[in-house]
Design a protein around this motif. Sequence first.
Motif, PDB file in Angstrom:
ATOM      1  N   LYS A   7       1.273  -1.204  -0.001  1.00  0.00           N
ATOM      2  CA  LYS A   7      -0.059  -0.147   0.181  1.00  0.00           C
ATOM      3  C   LYS A   7       1.151   1.264   0.428  1.00  0.00           C
ATOM      4  O   LYS A   7       1.910   1.289   0.712  1.00  0.00           O
ATOM      5  CB  LYS A   7      -0.865  -0.045   0.787  1.00  0.00           C
ATOM      6  N   MET A   8       0.165   2.351  -0.739  1.00  0.00           N
ATOM      7  CA  MET A   8       0.935   3.259  -0.782  1.00  0.00           C
ATOM      8  C   MET A   8       0.987   3.946   0.769  1.00  0.00           C
ATOM      9  O   MET A   8       0.252   3.980   1.173  1.00  0.00           O
ATOM     10  CB  MET A   8       0.408   4.711  -1.669  1.00  0.00           C
ATOM     11  N   SER A   9       1.649   4.880   1.560  1.00  0.00           N
ATOM     12  CA  SER A   9       1.961   5.677   2.962  1.00  0.00           C
ATOM     13  C   SER A   9       1.809   6.875   2.225  1.00  0.00           C
ATOM     14  O   SER A   9       2.947   7.479   1.729  1.00  0.00           O
ATOM     15  CB  SER A   9       2.379   5.334   3.981  1.00  0.00           C
TER      16      SER A   9
ATOM     17  N   PRO B 177       1.338   9.771   4.015  1.00  0.00           N
ATOM     18  CA  PRO B 177       1.786  10.843   5.147  1.00  0.00           C
ATOM     19  C   PRO B 177       3.421  10.576   5.041  1.00  0.00           C
ATOM     20  O   PRO B 177       3.962  11.084   4.652  1.00  0.00           O
ATOM     21  CB  PRO B 177       1.511   9.757   6.074  1.00  0.00           C
ATOM     22  N   ALA B 178       4.316   9.516   4.415  1.00  0.00           N
ATOM     23  CA  ALA B 178       5.221   8.603   3.960  1.00  0.00           C
ATOM     24  C   ALA B 178       6.172   9.825   2.890  1.00  0.00           C
ATOM     25  O   ALA B 178       7.075  10.468   2.670  1.00  0.00           O
ATOM     26  CB  ALA B 178       5.445   7.709   4.174  1.00  0.00           C
TER      27      ALA B 178
ATOM     28  N   ARG C  88       6.070  13.607   3.356  1.00  0.00           N
ATOM     29  CA  ARG C  88       7.139  13.607   4.466  1.00  0.00           C
ATOM     30  C   ARG C  88       8.597  13.631   3.000  1.00  0.00           C
ATOM     31  O   ARG C  88       9.417  14.636   3.543  1.00  0.00           O
ATOM     32  CB  ARG C  88       7.208  12.985   6.196  1.00  0.00           C
TER      33      ARG C  88
ATOM     34  N   ARG D  29      17.744  13.654   8.579  1.00  0.00           N
ATOM     35  CA  ARG D  29      17.208  12.637  10.163  1.00  0.00           C
ATOM     36  C   ARG D  29      16.881  13.976  11.125  1.00  0.00           C
ATOM     37  O   ARG D  29      17.715  14.717  10.983  1.00  0.00           O
ATOM     38  CB  ARG D  29      18.555  11.627  10.714  1.00  0.00           C
ATOM     39  N   LEU D  30      16.486  13.678  12.230  1.00  0.00           N
ATOM     40  CA  LEU D  30      16.088  14.406  13.300  1.00  0.00           C
ATOM     41  C   LEU D  30      17.244  14.391  14.323  1.00  0.00           C
ATOM     42  O   LEU D  30      17.823  15.538  14.682  1.00  0.00           O
ATOM     43  CB  LEU D  30      14.651  14.060  14.270  1.00  0.00           C
ATOM     44  N   TYR D  31      17.707  13.220  14.279  1.00  0.00           N
ATOM     45  CA  TYR D  31      19.017  13.179  15.774  1.00  0.00           C
ATOM     46  C   TYR D  31      19.633  13.274  15.035  1.00  0.00           C
ATOM     47  O   TYR D  31      20.326  12.098  14.329  1.00  0.00           O
ATOM     48  CB  TYR D  31      18.722  11.957  16.258  1.00  0.00           C
TER      49      TYR D  31
ATOM     50  N   LEU E   6      24.137  11.788  13.697  1.00  0.00           N
ATOM     51  CA  LEU E   6      24.510  10.181  14.826  1.00  0.00           C
ATOM     52  C   LEU E   6      25.856  10.948  14.678  1.00  0.00           C
ATOM     53  O   LEU E   6      26.881  10.425  15.346  1.00  0.00           O
ATOM     54  CB  LEU E   6      24.631   9.792  13.646  1.00  0.00           C
TER      55      LEU E   6
ATOM     56  N   GLN F 170      19.786  17.207  17.691  1.00  0.00           N
ATOM     57  CA  GLN F 170      18.376  16.657  17.295  1.00  0.00           C
ATOM     58  C   GLN F 170      17.730  18.501  17.160  1.00  0.00           C
ATOM     59  O   GLN F 170      17.419  18.884  17.788  1.00  0.00           O
ATOM     60  CB  GLN F 170      18.003  15.963  18.998  1.00  0.00           C
TER      61      GLN F 170
ATOM     62  N   PHE G 162       0.847  13.735  11.171  1.00  0.00           N
ATOM     63  CA  PHE G 162       1.175  13.435   8.972  1.00  0.00           C
ATOM     64  C   PHE G 162       2.550  13.838   8.710  1.00  0.00           C
ATOM     65  O   PHE G 162       3.061  13.312   8.236  1.00  0.00           O
ATOM     66  CB  PHE G 162       0.088  14.642   8.355  1.00  0.00           C
TER      67      PHE G 162
ATOM     68  N   GLU H 200      11.044  10.362  13.549  1.00  0.00           N
ATOM     69  CA  GLU H 200      11.113  11.557  14.655  1.00  0.00           C
ATOM     70  C   GLU H 200      10.749  11.701  15.507  1.00  0.00           C
ATOM     71  O   GLU H 200      10.709  12.052  16.454  1.00  0.00           O
ATOM     72  CB  GLU H 200       9.766  12.698  13.519  1.00  0.00           C
TER      73      GLU H 200
ATOM     74  N   PRO I 208      12.650   9.673  18.419  1.00  0.00           N
ATOM     75  CA  PRO I 208      14.169  10.701  19.162  1.00  0.00           C
ATOM     76  C   PRO I 208      13.627  11.800  20.068  1.00  0.00           C
ATOM     77  O   PRO I 208      13.979  12.561  20.942  1.00  0.00           O
ATOM     78  CB  PRO I 208      14.473  10.997  17.456  1.00  0.00           C
TER      79      PRO I 208
ATOM     80  N   SER J  58      17.575   5.249  14.785  1.00  0.00           N
ATOM     81  CA  SER J  58      17.168   6.979  14.748  1.00  0.00           C
ATOM     82  C   SER J  58      17.469   8.372  15.572  1.00  0.00           C
ATOM     83  O   SER J  58      17.395   8.973  16.577  1.00  0.00           O
ATOM     84  CB  SER J  58      15.227   7.026  14.938  1.00  0.00           C
TER      85      SER J  58
ATOM     86  N   ASP K 259      -0.267   6.061   8.850  1.00  0.00           N
ATOM     87  CA  ASP K 259       0.046   6.504   8.400  1.00  0.00           C
ATOM     88  C   ASP K 259      -0.101   5.695   6.528  1.00  0.00           C
ATOM     89  O   ASP K 259       0.263   5.066   5.810  1.00  0.00           O
ATOM     90  CB  ASP K 259       1.443   5.976   8.261  1.00  0.00           C
ATOM     91  N   THR K 260      -1.363   5.110   6.459  1.00  0.00           N
ATOM     92  CA  THR K 260      -2.152   4.677   5.490  1.00  0.00           C
ATOM     93  C   THR K 260      -3.376   5.290   5.855  1.00  0.00           C
ATOM     94  O   THR K 260      -4.061   5.904   6.113  1.00  0.00           O
ATOM     95  CB  THR K 260      -2.434   3.578   5.769  1.00  0.00           C
TER      96      THR K 260
END
Lengths: 397, 133
Positions: free
Chosen positions: A266-268, A270-271, A274, A298-300, A302, A307, B18, B24, B27, B68, B115-116
């Motif tokens: 399936k397509m997400s 929201p993903a 983003r 990435r938020l954090y 490495l 962050q 969303f 995200e 973390p 993450s 997410d769907t």
Amino acid sequence: MTSQSGVIALATHLPPWGRAGQRSCGPDEDVVTLAVAAGSAALDLVPGAKVDLVVLVTRDGAPLDTGVGPVVLAALGLPSDISLTTVLGGAPAALDALASARPGTLLLTADTSGGAASAAALTGAGGAELTQVSRVGRSVPTLVRDAAGVEFDYSDARLQRERGLLLGLEQLSLPGKPLAVAGVSPKDAAAVCEGTPAALPTAGASSALFALADVLRRGEAGLLVSVEQGLLTAVNVQLGEVSLGVRAPEPRALPKRTVSAEADIKMSLPAYDRAFDAKVGLKAGKCGTCGTLALPPRLYCLSCGHQGPTELIALPRRGSVYTTVTVHVPVPGLATPYSLAIVELGDTGVRITVHVTDAVPGAVAIDDLGQLVLRRVAVRSGIPDYGYAFAPDEVSA
Amino acid sequence: MKRVAIAGAGMTTFGEHFDKGIKELLPMAVSEALASVDKGIERSDLQAAWFGELATTDGFPSGVLADSCGLLDIPITHIENACATGNDALRNAFFAVSSGHVDVAIVVGADKVRDTSARSTFWDWMAMTRDMA
């Protein structure tokens, strides 16, 4: 076209698949990826060129929906607030759009059926000027599509030639023979042209720009005609400084691949939403504290532990193969065999895992150079998902 | 058995989120939990993690948490136990600390349900755990 403004860059693009007279799309290509391939080649010819309008002309309109504009702009590295117009039409529509374009227009043309090809032109100060000479609009609907996009071909080449091309040319009342005619077969074009026009790889929208490239290469000013069914447009081409770009790899047969089983992933959305700017714009997240690049962002961090939101930085599209593998074992939803590569992008230290495209499976090796190109990497829940694939440089024989 | 204390906690808001993926949200919660420890704690003080996630989002759960949140060199265990998932993750971390096997463990619970498509959210999300007939 306003005076003192003309075509300053013109790029033509052919996929490597098919045969010399008729190319075909690879499984990861469509109108969008073909248009972007030509568009980015045109933009590369004039670094820093100003673009404030994008027009996409194609006859193969089924994939053109509202989500397509942002994909094209992001992949071309253009701001997302530029106006993008899609025009359903063939060679005459493309030539009309170019002849009436104001400076700073990027015209994209793409054809997936009847010879896969694409071309793009950029207008600006100077360049080759196109002026409209005459138009003919007669209804000869030899090829139509219903609401679902299913084609109905009347299939009468002789009628189309007599009542479309030849009657139309007569009604255009041109002062002389055209140098090139787009939108018809190479044989029909040669029969009505002055001199020896190049055989065009398609009769669709992009054929207008392939014909213009031919006129410019021959270095003669004169008439250029575009035809689609009973529609004809004639323009006068005045020579000028034009950067020409040609991508025409040696044609080869599309390799045989098999899909063992469909995978209904399936397509997400929201993903998708983003990931969009980084994924389709090919941008890394840059850490606000230590500057480390991360793809995907990435938020954090490495590297330093910071962050927070990161700034998106465009990545170079040139890269070298860090490592590669060819998968022969059937994978549901994927045609096998296929090659994957981890590609190192320029000197950024950023690596991306992508499919290898425009090459037969197993063709690339470690350290091979190439380009990341926009491709339709998947279709999920009917929604096309665009991303990047690695197209190795053509190895000169 | 050693006595075990909860030394800190952090939490994101609950919502559709969303604009955020699980990479995200994780973390955000982990960093808030570490920052809440009154005498302070370093990420490197963590010796093990238990991650309660009912249905996977965006990849294999333990790896998603490790990557993450920068927890790259400690064992991470993914727990799935239906509605008791979070409690079970906490219970396993409790065993590890009370037995003396580790001094500091972190317990994380997360799920990204929206997410769907809204039309089929729970069906899509739980497709792997149900009989589709």
